[in-house]
Motif scaffolding. Sequence first.
Motif, mmCIF file in Angstrom:
data_model
loop_
_atom_site.group_PDB
_atom_site.id
_atom_site.type_symbol
_atom_site.label_atom_id
_atom_site.label_comp_id
_atom_site.label_asym_id
_atom_site.label_seq_id
_atom_site.Cartn_x
_atom_site.Cartn_y
_atom_site.Cartn_z
ATOM 1 N N MET A 52 0.849 -1.190 0.000
ATOM 2 C CA MET A 52 0.000 0.000 0.000
ATOM 3 C C MET A 52 0.885 1.242 0.000
ATOM 4 O O MET A 52 1.791 1.364 0.824
ATOM 5 N N ARG A 53 0.622 2.155 -0.925
ATOM 6 C CA ARG A 53 1.360 3.414 -1.002
ATOM 7 C C ARG A 53 0.444 4.551 -0.555
ATOM 8 O O ARG A 53 -0.660 4.709 -1.078
ATOM 9 N N VAL A 54 0.921 5.314 0.427
ATOM 10 C CA VAL A 54 0.117 6.399 0.962
ATOM 11 C C VAL A 54 0.886 7.704 0.887
ATOM 12 O O VAL A 54 2.124 7.726 0.828
ATOM 13 N N VAL A 82 3.444 -1.040 4.136
ATOM 14 C CA VAL A 82 2.983 0.317 3.860
ATOM 15 C C VAL A 82 4.173 1.182 3.462
ATOM 16 O O VAL A 82 5.169 1.250 4.187
ATOM 17 N N ASP A 128 -2.296 4.895 -3.315
ATOM 18 C CA ASP A 128 -3.548 4.206 -3.009
ATOM 19 C C ASP A 128 -4.482 5.067 -2.162
ATOM 20 O O ASP A 128 -5.673 5.158 -2.444
ATOM 21 N N VAL A 129 -3.934 5.680 -1.113
ATOM 22 C CA VAL A 129 -4.756 6.487 -0.208
ATOM 23 C C VAL A 129 -3.982 7.723 0.227
ATOM 24 O O VAL A 129 -2.840 7.621 0.678
ATOM 25 N N ALA A 171 -7.171 2.828 6.244
ATOM 26 C CA ALA A 171 -6.444 2.998 4.978
ATOM 27 C C ALA A 171 -6.102 1.640 4.369
ATOM 28 O O ALA A 171 -6.200 1.443 3.152
ATOM 29 N N ARG A 172 -5.708 0.691 5.205
ATOM 30 C CA ARG A 172 -5.420 -0.656 4.710
ATOM 31 C C ARG A 172 -6.662 -1.270 4.071
ATOM 32 O O ARG A 172 -6.578 -1.908 3.010
ATOM 33 N N ALA A 187 -7.280 0.380 0.671
ATOM 34 C CA ALA A 187 -6.338 -0.072 -0.362
ATOM 35 C C ALA A 187 -6.623 -1.512 -0.754
ATOM 36 O O ALA A 187 -6.546 -1.877 -1.935
ATOM 37 N N ARG A 188 -6.949 -2.362 0.212
ATOM 38 C CA ARG A 188 -7.264 -3.761 -0.064
ATOM 39 C C ARG A 188 -8.508 -3.872 -0.931
ATOM 40 O O ARG A 188 -8.605 -4.733 -1.800
ATOM 41 N N ASP A 204 -9.418 -1.832 -3.281
ATOM 42 C CA ASP A 204 -9.026 -1.607 -4.675
ATOM 43 C C ASP A 204 -8.291 -2.821 -5.233
ATOM 44 O O ASP A 204 -8.485 -3.211 -6.378
ATOM 45 N N TRP A 205 -7.425 -3.444 -4.394
ATOM 46 C CA TRP A 205 -6.696 -4.615 -4.851
ATOM 47 C C TRP A 205 -7.643 -5.760 -5.156
ATOM 48 O O TRP A 205 -7.488 -6.452 -6.166
#
Length: 334
Positions: free
Chosen positions: A1-3, A28, A90-91, A319-320, A323-324, A326-327
């Motif tokens: 995950m990229r924040v 992360v 991602d977020v 946030a996780r 992002a998950r 979207d994955w």
Amino acid sequence: MRVAINGFGRIGRSILRALATTRGGEGVEVALLNDLAPLETCAYLFEYDSTFGPFPGRVEMRPGALALNGAAIPFHHAPDLSALDLSGIDVVLECTGWANTRDVAERGLRAGAEAVLISGPSVAADVTVVTGANDAALTDQAIVSNASCTTNAVAPLLKLLDDLWGVESAHMTTIHCYTGSQPTVDAPREDLARSRAAALSMVPTTTSATKLVEHILPHLKGRTTGAAVRVPTASVSAVDLTARLARRPEDFTERLRAACAASPVLGWTDRPLVSSDLRARPESLVLAGPETLCGPEMTRLFGWYDNEWGFANRIIDVARRMARRDWEENTNVA
């Protein structure tokens, strides 16, 4: 995950510390930081924290970047986030406190990010999510609010009580440490009581959690009230909840302790702790067993919460999930 973290104040810095110093940071990548303050100031405030102490690692300034333990994070000073390139993010963790309009809240999306998570209440959000209270509300929304620290503390507790025994009515008082919204010396504020010096008096005031709880748990609307008292401590707050329950089991304390042990956000202690003992606890609320009282008519519960560290951990959790989401969608398409 990229924040990306937009706003490097108390919550933004707490999020980065939590990611850099705990297992919660696994998987992360903080790909970008953005704040209007000078990089030198931000680096100093991150390295030396009056609440959490010195950062247990190496903090360096590099041209246009803040480096932690040798890993550089690009640092920008854009007043409008949409001017940056956030493709691949991602977020966006929106921690400025200014995302109260749709235009501001959407800036991360316009810059190319997949989603925005606001670290506070916001009418601009598509949905407000409190982990442990209304998790199912999070679906495919692009702009999400994480509510407030106090809402994250009290809403999961109210849901637990209602699920187990039914809540007929409840009143919550948050005993809250002072924050940056209060002056250090007497100074004009719209709220006269909150115009007084924060570290010298206990200050009765309101809390946004009163309305947010009804939004998060709409079936309890009209059955809950709330108030706040700001107190002269710098960190860790408390919830003092009195409730009238529909059912009264004899094993109340034992069942409540077991439910907290099974909860991802609620904790329990049987020790006679004081507020400073709860600093840097990651739970949304840690119930104090010695303060629990199940009387003939009313039940009283008391719990501690680190209003910065616990809240920062919930932002990371949500946030996780975002992002998950979207994955999982991309995996299903593939």
